[in-house]
Design an enzyme around this catalytic site. Structure first.
Site, PDB file in Angstrom:
ATOM      1  N   ARG A 222       0.855  -1.175   0.000  1.00 15.50           N
ATOM      2  CA  ARG A 222       0.000   0.000   0.000  1.00 15.50           C
ATOM      3  C   ARG A 222       0.895   1.229   0.000  1.00 15.50           C
ATOM      4  O   ARG A 222       1.831   1.312   0.805  1.00 15.50           O
ATOM      5  CB  ARG A 222      -0.897   0.034   1.228  1.00 15.50           C
ATOM      6  CG  ARG A 222      -1.763   1.291   1.260  1.00 15.50           C
ATOM      7  CD  ARG A 222      -2.514   1.449   2.558  1.00 15.50           C
ATOM      8  NE  ARG A 222      -3.250   2.706   2.570  1.00 15.50           N
ATOM      9  CZ  ARG A 222      -3.861   3.197   3.641  1.00 15.50           C
ATOM     10  NH1 ARG A 222      -3.836   2.545   4.772  1.00 15.50           N
ATOM     11  NH2 ARG A 222      -4.496   4.349   3.569  1.00 15.50           N
TER      12      ARG A 222
ATOM     13  N   ASN B  43       6.976   5.757   0.450  1.00 11.24           N
ATOM     14  CA  ASN B  43       8.153   4.888   0.593  1.00 11.24           C
ATOM     15  C   ASN B  43       8.413   4.450   2.035  1.00 11.24           C
ATOM     16  O   ASN B  43       9.541   4.116   2.406  1.00 11.24           O
ATOM     17  CB  ASN B  43       9.407   5.567   0.027  1.00 11.24           C
ATOM     18  CG  ASN B  43       9.285   5.843  -1.455  1.00 11.24           C
ATOM     19  OD1 ASN B  43       8.750   5.015  -2.204  1.00 11.24           O
ATOM     20  ND2 ASN B  43       9.755   7.000  -1.895  1.00 11.24           N
ATOM     21  N   ARG B  44       7.358   4.455   2.848  1.00 10.30           N
ATOM     22  CA  ARG B  44       7.434   4.024   4.247  1.00 10.30           C
ATOM     23  C   ARG B  44       8.335   4.903   5.106  1.00 10.30           C
ATOM     24  O   ARG B  44       8.729   4.515   6.211  1.00 10.30           O
ATOM     25  CB  ARG B  44       7.914   2.559   4.352  1.00 10.30           C
ATOM     26  CG  ARG B  44       7.035   1.532   3.634  1.00 10.30           C
ATOM     27  CD  ARG B  44       5.611   1.533   4.206  1.00 10.30           C
ATOM     28  NE  ARG B  44       4.817   0.408   3.751  1.00 10.30           N
ATOM     29  CZ  ARG B  44       4.095   0.403   2.640  1.00 10.30           C
ATOM     30  NH1 ARG B  44       4.082   1.466   1.856  1.00 10.30           N
ATOM     31  NH2 ARG B  44       3.375  -0.649   2.309  1.00 10.30           N
ATOM     32  N   LEU B  45       8.657   6.093   4.637  1.00 13.45           N
ATOM     33  CA  LEU B  45       9.441   7.025   5.438  1.00 13.45           C
ATOM     34  C   LEU B  45       8.463   7.864   6.270  1.00 13.45           C
ATOM     35  O   LEU B  45       8.299   9.070   6.073  1.00 13.45           O
ATOM     36  CB  LEU B  45      10.313   7.912   4.544  1.00 13.45           C
ATOM     37  CG  LEU B  45      11.522   8.577   5.222  1.00 13.45           C
ATOM     38  CD1 LEU B  45      12.485   7.521   5.742  1.00 13.45           C
ATOM     39  CD2 LEU B  45      12.228   9.521   4.264  1.00 13.45           C
TER      40      LEU B  45
END
Length: 215
Positions: free
Chosen positions: A12, A193-195
């Site tokens: 996601r 980007n999951r940051l």
């Protein structure tokens, strides 16, 4: 491809705007209020749903969804049967954590603290604000205890409804509220980007200290 592989391949993407230190309120309750209002506007049916995590005296954890019914400077409150598993846990270990997850906003809030039982009058007031059917269900159920069949519960509801056909249903002494007094907040904003952005509020000498956490 195995079912496990299919699950591991799910992804996601998070696309929400960032969360910046300069935008964070000094008081975490005010920050929570802002996010709660956004959640109520976006998804009012689910905004007050929260995961309540408790642990027994031996440290075994348990989590379930409950509904937030009140929050203010004193803490975050919900109502339940004191004989339930969560009630037993809180009697043994009066510490807990709440988790709000607002999927559409890509946000989470964790709130940790000690828990106190609310006065009976608070539970009684809220009990009588609930629909009659909810009052009946709460009054006849010893939450979490084993029952032989659903029909047994339905029969108890019918009997109690008949008993108090033209009267107010008494609030059981075994039913009422809890209040979590926060000592720790974490606000999480999903990012590309999951940051992700994460900010933690911790009380230090009576003041709230804000720190950015790595994702």
């Amino acid at each position: 491809m195995s079912e496990t592989s299919e699950i591991s391949a799910l992804r996601r993407e998070y696309v929400a705007a960032g969360l910046h230190r300069a935008d964070m309120q000094a008081d975490p309750l005010q920050q929570f209020e802002q996010w709660m209002q956004s959640a109520l506007e976006a998804h009012p049916d689910d905004a007050t749903s929260m995961t309540l995590a408790t642990a027994d005296a031996e440290g075994w954890p348990s989590a379930r969804i409950v509904l937030l019914k009140r929050y203010d400077s004193r803490g975050f409150c919900w109502f339940t049967d004191f004989r339930s598993e969560k009630g037993q846990h809180l009697a043994e270990n009066p510490k807990a954590e709440l988790l709000f997850y607002w999927r559409g906003l890509e946000r989470q809030v964790r709130i940790r603290g000690r828990v106190e039982q609310l006065p009976y009058a608070d539970g009684e007031t809220y009990f009588h604000q609930r629909p009659r059917g909810s009052q009946l269900s709460a009054a006849i159920s010893s939450q979490t205890e084993v029952i032989d069949h659903r029909s047994t519960l339905e029969e108890r509801v019918e009997a109690l409804d008949s008993q108090y056909a033209d009267q107010v249903i008494p609030c059981p002494e075994t039913w009422g509220g809890y209040c979590l007094i926060p000592e720790h907040f974490e606000f999480w904003q999903g990012r590309e980007n999951r940051l992700h952005d994460r900010f933690r509020y911790t009380q230090v000498e009576g003041q709230w200290q804000i720190e950015r956490l790595q994702p």
